[in-house]
Write a protein that holds these residues in place. Structure first.
Motif, PDB file in Angstrom:
ATOM      1  N   UNK A   1      19.431 -41.775   7.567  1.00  0.00           N
ATOM      2  CA  UNK A   1      19.295 -43.402   7.431  1.00  0.00           C
ATOM      3  C   UNK A   1      18.050 -43.490   6.890  1.00  0.00           C
ATOM      4  N   UNK A   2      16.882 -43.239   7.351  1.00  0.00           N
ATOM      5  CA  UNK A   2      15.630 -43.286   7.003  1.00  0.00           C
ATOM      6  C   UNK A   2      15.283 -42.779   5.733  1.00  0.00           C
ATOM      7  N   UNK A   3      15.872 -41.433   5.580  1.00  0.00           N
ATOM      8  CA  UNK A   3      15.527 -40.837   4.268  1.00  0.00           C
ATOM      9  C   UNK A   3      16.138 -41.635   2.965  1.00  0.00           C
ATOM     10  N   UNK A   4      17.400 -41.973   3.410  1.00  0.00           N
ATOM     11  CA  UNK A   4      18.151 -42.892   2.381  1.00  0.00           C
ATOM     12  C   UNK A   4      17.264 -44.019   2.081  1.00  0.00           C
TER      13      UNK A   4
ATOM     14  N   UNK B   1      23.280 -57.565   7.386  1.00  0.00           N
ATOM     15  CA  UNK B   1      22.577 -56.274   7.847  1.00  0.00           C
ATOM     16  C   UNK B   1      23.847 -55.343   8.063  1.00  0.00           C
ATOM     17  N   UNK B   2      23.661 -54.163   8.558  1.00  0.00           N
ATOM     18  CA  UNK B   2      24.498 -53.066   8.627  1.00  0.00           C
ATOM     19  C   UNK B   2      24.189 -51.799   7.861  1.00  0.00           C
ATOM     20  N   UNK B   3      24.729 -50.790   8.012  1.00  0.00           N
ATOM     21  CA  UNK B   3      24.763 -49.599   7.277  1.00  0.00           C
ATOM     22  C   UNK B   3      25.982 -48.551   6.908  1.00  0.00           C
ATOM     23  N   UNK B   4      26.105 -48.530   5.751  1.00  0.00           N
ATOM     24  CA  UNK B   4      27.311 -47.589   5.215  1.00  0.00           C
ATOM     25  C   UNK B   4      26.701 -46.458   4.696  1.00  0.00           C
TER      26      UNK B   4
ATOM     27  N   UNK C   1      29.605 -41.086   2.660  1.00  0.00           N
ATOM     28  CA  UNK C   1      30.813 -41.488   2.769  1.00  0.00           C
ATOM     29  C   UNK C   1      31.439 -42.458   1.503  1.00  0.00           C
ATOM     30  N   UNK C   2      30.739 -43.485   1.186  1.00  0.00           N
ATOM     31  CA  UNK C   2      31.084 -44.419   0.251  1.00  0.00           C
ATOM     32  C   UNK C   2      29.776 -44.956  -0.393  1.00  0.00           C
ATOM     33  N   UNK C   3      29.605 -44.472  -1.496  1.00  0.00           N
ATOM     34  CA  UNK C   3      28.322 -44.302  -2.394  1.00  0.00           C
ATOM     35  C   UNK C   3      28.100 -45.860  -2.619  1.00  0.00           C
TER      36      UNK C   3
ATOM     37  N   UNK D   1      29.562 -48.862  -1.746  1.00  0.00           N
ATOM     38  CA  UNK D   1      29.153 -49.470  -0.305  1.00  0.00           C
ATOM     39  C   UNK D   1      27.966 -49.418   0.116  1.00  0.00           C
ATOM     40  N   UNK D   2      27.445 -48.086   0.121  1.00  0.00           N
ATOM     41  CA  UNK D   2      26.246 -47.712   0.884  1.00  0.00           C
ATOM     42  C   UNK D   2      25.212 -48.237   0.084  1.00  0.00           C
ATOM     43  N   UNK D   3      25.171 -48.189  -1.036  1.00  0.00           N
ATOM     44  CA  UNK D   3      24.061 -48.840  -1.935  1.00  0.00           C
ATOM     45  C   UNK D   3      23.754 -50.144  -1.910  1.00  0.00           C
ATOM     46  N   UNK D   4      25.167 -50.822  -1.762  1.00  0.00           N
ATOM     47  CA  UNK D   4      25.215 -52.335  -1.631  1.00  0.00           C
ATOM     48  C   UNK D   4      24.640 -52.745  -0.392  1.00  0.00           C
ATOM     49  N   UNK D   5      24.941 -52.087   0.701  1.00  0.00           N
ATOM     50  CA  UNK D   5      24.268 -52.419   1.948  1.00  0.00           C
ATOM     51  C   UNK D   5      22.729 -52.122   1.969  1.00  0.00           C
ATOM     52  N   UNK D   6      22.292 -51.109   1.178  1.00  0.00           N
ATOM     53  CA  UNK D   6      21.095 -50.773   1.052  1.00  0.00           C
ATOM     54  C   UNK D   6      19.926 -51.497   0.303  1.00  0.00           C
ATOM     55  N   UNK D   7      20.632 -52.364  -0.757  1.00  0.00           N
ATOM     56  CA  UNK D   7      19.794 -53.050  -1.523  1.00  0.00           C
ATOM     57  C   UNK D   7      18.734 -53.963  -1.171  1.00  0.00           C
TER      58      UNK D   7
END
Length: 315
Positions: free
Chosen positions: A98-101, A166-169, A173-175, A177-183
């Motif tokens: 998570x931290x590396x992402x 908030x939240x993490x994907x 698993x889902x690129x 959606x993961x980038x959307x939550x990480x924006x």
């Protein structure tokens, strides 16, 4: 080249050993007794002594450190008495990705925005573009990450509804959606470093553009974009890479606050919960992993210099 690399690796190992000893000693001075926290409110002195002996806490501090160091090197990082989970698996397999992402997204965003703005500011120096970029860079470095994160959540997530609060994907698993939550977390963490990269890029490129080989390239009739991006930007790679390497500690420090604000289950959130829960073994593992990441990146930066500047290669 090989001898220099080996020397830097040895230096990095020594620094890591010093960090481990210092952090272990400081954590021993921290308030709170892990044995009491593990036993709960009511316990007998016999139970206390037995558990303290099983954990090795009745031994001298130096012996405790050597035992911990041997276990840490072999991958035995202990067990979390709150989560009842193996610390190595918890830290490396769950929190670290998570931290590396978050860190990778922040660095990519900082470079992708900071370098072009720095180039624009250098090429258009002493113009309204230069002044605007300077204001943007100074504003970005002035906001603490935790405050900026709260502002972005209130405006972009709550008021506009463009991003999740908030939240993490997991991107693996889902690129998308993961980038959307990480924006929003990545924007929060990268804003300060965008300002730093803009300032370093501008200062370095302004100096480079006055060099004789740039004048010669223009005299040959080469296009302006090639003069700037090929001859100019290529020669400012070293200061920019150095700054990014040196600021990694700031990125990891900011990740602690950013992960807490956005409830990301990374190392920062893990360290916060571990400190509040007096899980000093988990704190020690997090500190060591952070130190290893910082030292590894700085080692890679040092080793990249000969690749960035042929003049530094051994002949």
């Amino acid at each position: 080249m090989l001898s220099q690399s080996f020397g830097k690796i040895v230096q990095s190992a020594i620094v890591l050993l010093i960090v481990s000893g210092a952090s272990f000693s400081l954590l021993k001075l921290a308030p709170g007794d892990p044995v009491v926290l593990m036993l709960g409110a009511e316990f007998s002195q016999e139970s206390y002594d037995t558990l303290q002996h099983e954990l090795g806490l009745d031994q001298p501090v130096l012996v405790q450190y050597l035992n911990w160091l041997g276990d840490f090197v072999t991958g035995d990082w202990g067990t979390s008495y709150v989560a009842r989970a193996d610390i190595f698996s918890f830290v490396v397999k769950e929190a670290l990705p998570v931290t590396l992402t978050l860190t990778a997204c922040s660095i990519v965003l900082a470079i992708g925005v900071g370098v072009p703005l720095g180039v624009l500011s250098a090429v258009k120096r002493d113009s309204i573009w230069d002044a605007g970029v300077a204001v943007f860079a100074l504003t970005g470095t002035a906001f603490p990450s935790f405050f900026l994160g709260i502002v972005l959540i209130w405006f972009l997530a709550v008021q506009v509804g463009a991003f999740p609060v908030m939240g993490f994907v997991a991107p693996w698993d889902d690129f998308w959606s993961g980038m959307y939550h990480m924006a929003l977390p990545a924007l929060t963490l990268s804003t300060y470093f965008i300002g730093m990269i803009v300032r370093v890029t501008r200062a370095s490129l302004v100096e480079v553009l006055d060099q004789p080989y740039i004048v010669a390239a223009r005299a040959r009739g080469e296009p302006g974009w090639r003069v700037v991006w090929v001859h100019g930007v290529r020669n400012i790679a070293m200061p920019v890479v150095t700054m990014i390497g040196l600021q990694l500690g700031g990125i990891l420090q900011g990740a602690v606050l950013t992960e807490t604000v956005f409830s990301l289950p990374g190392i920062g959130q893990m360290l916060t919960d571990a400190v509040l829960g007096r899980e000093y073994t988990l704190v020690q593992a997090g500190v060591m992993l952070t130190a290893m990441l910082f030292i590894l990146v700085n080692l890679l930066v040092d080793l990249s210099y000969p690749l960035l500047d042929p003049r530094l290669r051994a002949r």
